[in-house]
Design a protein around this motif. Structure first.
Motif, short mmCIF file in Angstrom:
data_model
loop_
_atom_site.label_atom_id
_atom_site.label_comp_id
_atom_site.label_asym_id
_atom_site.label_seq_id
_atom_site.Cartn_x
_atom_site.Cartn_y
_atom_site.Cartn_z
N LEU A 1 10.44 69.12 15.19
CA LEU A 1 10.21 68.78 13.69
C LEU A 1 11.46 67.45 13.46
O LEU A 1 11.13 67.21 12.55
N ALA A 2 13.06 68.51 13.62
CA ALA A 2 13.47 67.35 13.24
C ALA A 2 14.04 66.27 14.39
O ALA A 2 14.90 65.05 13.65
N GLN A 3 12.94 66.01 15.62
CA GLN A 3 12.78 64.91 16.07
C GLN A 3 12.35 63.79 15.14
O GLN A 3 11.01 64.37 14.30
N PRO A 4 12.51 62.39 15.80
CA PRO A 4 11.50 61.51 14.19
C PRO A 4 10.90 61.53 15.47
O PRO A 4 10.23 60.91 16.49
N ARG A 5 9.59 61.06 14.90
CA ARG A 5 8.12 60.65 15.08
C ARG A 5 7.83 59.03 15.71
O ARG A 5 9.23 58.70 15.65
N ARG A 6 7.16 58.70 16.84
CA ARG A 6 7.82 57.74 17.19
C ARG A 6 6.97 56.63 16.34
O ARG A 6 6.20 56.85 15.26
N GLY A 7 7.10 55.38 16.37
CA GLY A 7 8.18 54.34 14.97
C GLY A 7 8.17 54.94 13.45
O GLY A 7 7.36 54.29 12.71
N GLY A 8 8.82 55.62 13.93
CA GLY A 8 9.99 55.91 12.85
C GLY A 8 10.94 54.49 12.50
O GLY A 8 10.75 54.14 12.63
N ASP A 9 11.47 54.98 11.20
CA ASP A 9 13.13 54.13 11.25
C ASP A 9 13.75 54.24 12.25
O ASP A 9 14.49 54.97 12.44
N ARG A 10 13.13 52.61 12.93
CA ARG A 10 14.62 52.86 13.73
C ARG A 10 15.03 51.49 13.68
O ARG A 10 14.76 50.81 12.28
N ARG A 11 16.67 51.20 14.33
CA ARG A 11 17.09 49.65 14.02
C ARG A 11 17.33 49.54 14.84
O ARG A 11 16.65 48.97 15.93
N LEU A 12 16.35 47.59 14.45
CA LEU A 12 16.17 46.59 14.54
C LEU A 12 17.31 45.71 14.89
O LEU A 12 18.56 45.37 14.03
N PRO A 13 17.63 45.16 16.68
CA PRO A 13 18.67 44.26 16.47
C PRO A 13 18.77 43.64 15.53
O PRO A 13 17.94 42.61 16.40
N LEU A 14 19.90 42.15 15.03
CA LEU A 14 19.68 40.97 14.77
C LEU A 14 20.53 40.35 15.43
O LEU A 14 21.26 40.28 16.83
N ALA A 15 20.70 38.65 15.30
CA ALA A 15 21.84 37.68 15.84
C ALA A 15 21.97 37.89 16.60
O ALA A 15 22.78 37.53 17.50
N GLY A 16 24.19 38.78 16.04
CA GLY A 16 24.92 39.06 15.95
C GLY A 16 24.62 40.88 16.85
O GLY A 16 24.18 41.60 16.94
N PRO A 17 25.68 41.32 18.08
CA PRO A 17 25.25 42.75 18.52
C PRO A 17 25.69 43.48 17.32
O PRO A 17 25.18 44.73 17.49
N PRO A 18 26.44 43.53 17.07
CA PRO A 18 26.94 44.51 16.04
C PRO A 18 25.77 44.62 14.81
O PRO A 18 26.16 46.03 13.72
N LEU A 19 25.39 43.76 14.21
CA LEU A 19 24.11 43.60 13.32
C LEU A 19 22.78 43.92 13.75
O LEU A 19 22.49 43.72 14.83
N THR A 20 22.66 45.65 12.48
CA THR A 20 21.48 46.20 12.90
C THR A 20 20.48 45.70 11.63
O THR A 20 21.14 45.50 10.53
N LEU A 21 19.47 45.74 11.73
CA LEU A 21 18.72 46.54 9.97
C LEU A 21 17.59 47.85 10.36
O LEU A 21 17.08 47.55 11.55
N ARG A 22 17.36 48.45 9.51
CA ARG A 22 16.42 49.27 9.67
C ARG A 22 14.88 48.60 9.66
O ARG A 22 14.60 47.71 8.38
N SER A 23 14.38 49.20 10.48
CA SER A 23 12.78 48.92 10.94
C SER A 23 11.76 48.92 9.28
O SER A 23 11.25 48.32 8.92
N ARG A 24 12.34 50.24 8.94
CA ARG A 24 11.87 50.44 7.32
C ARG A 24 11.95 49.59 6.36
O ARG A 24 10.50 49.78 5.49
#
Length: 194
Positions: free
Chosen positions: A86-109
Motif C-alpha cells: 500500500l505504500a507503493q505509488p499506484r500506476r499512473g500516479g504523481d510522477r516527475r515529467l522531464p522538461l527541456a533542461g536536464p535538472p528540470l522536472t514537473l509533477r504530472s499531477r
C-alpha cells in the motif's frame, strides 16, 4: 517515485532474492549427487537429513507456544507485506515529467490539474478530468470531457487542442505528448436535477 522509497524497495528485493538464492543453492547443491564436486568450504547437510523432519515438527506442535507463534509470525509477515504494497505509488500516479533542461522536472499531477482547469474554462465543457501517466521520454495525456447540452464536439475539440493541450505540449518540449480524448455529453435532464 521517491528516491528513498526506490532505494528501500531495491534493497529489500535484493536481500530477499539473495536469501532465497542462497537457501535454494544450499539445498540444491548440498545433495548427495553434487556434494563431491563442491569446494570444501561449502556447508553440507548430513546424508539422509531433511530441512525439517516430521518428528521434530511433531515435537514443536506439541509445545504450547508453537501455534500462537506461527499464527503471529504469519500475521506479522502478511501485515508487513500489505503495508509495503500500500505504500507503493499506484500506476499512473504523481510522477516527475522531464522538461527541456536536464535538472528540470514537473509533477504530472500538477500539469494534469492545470490542463483540466484550462479545459473546464473552454466554452462548451462542463467538466474535465485529465490523467498524465508518464514514461521517461514520452508522456500520454488521457482527457475525459463532459460537454454542455447542445455543445458541438468539433469546435470544443479544436479549442481544447489549440489551447490547453498545446500549452501542455509546449511545457514538455522537446518530449512528445500523446493525447487520448474522450467526449461525453451532459443530458438536459441531468442539468435540471442539479
Amino acid at each position: 517515485m521517491n528516491p528513498l522509497r526506490n532505494a528501500v524497495n531495491r534493497t529489500l528485493l535484493a536481500l530477499t532474492g539473495a536469501a532465497l538464492l542462497a537457501g535454494g543453492g544450499w539445498l540444491a547443491l548440498g545433495g548427495s549427487g553434487t556434494a563431491d564436486r563442491l569446494p570444501t568450504w561449502w556447508p553440507r547437510p548430513e546424508d539422509g537429513t531433511a530441512l525439517l523432519d516430521r518428528a521434530r515438527l511433531a515435537d514443536w506442535r506439541a509445545e504450547d507456544w508453537w501455534t500462537p507463534a506461527v499464527v503471529a509470525g504469519t500475521a506479522a509477515a502478511l501485515l508487513l507485506c500489505l503495508t509495503w504494497l500500500l505504500a507503493q505509488p499506484r500506476r499512473g500516479g504523481d510522477r516527475r515529467l522531464p522538461l527541456a533542461g536536464p535538472p528540470l522536472t514537473l509533477r504530472s499531477r500538477a500539469l494534469a490539474d492545470a490542463v483540466a482547469r484550462r479545459a473546464e474554462a473552454t466554452p462548451g465543457v462542463a467538466r474535465a478530468h485529465v490523467r498524465l501517466p508518464a514514461g521517461p521520454k514520452r508522456s500520454r495525456a488521457r482527457v475525459r470531457l463532459l460537454l454542455e447540452p447542445g455543445a458541438a464536439p468539433g469546435p470544443v475539440l479544436r479549442r481544447l487542442t489549440h489551447g490547453p493541450l498545446d500549452e501542455a505540449r509546449a511545457s514538455l518540449a522537446p518530449h512528445p505528448l500523446r493525447t487520448d480524448v474522450r467526449l461525453g455529453a451532459r443530458s438536459r435532464r441531468e442539468r435540471r436535477t442539479r
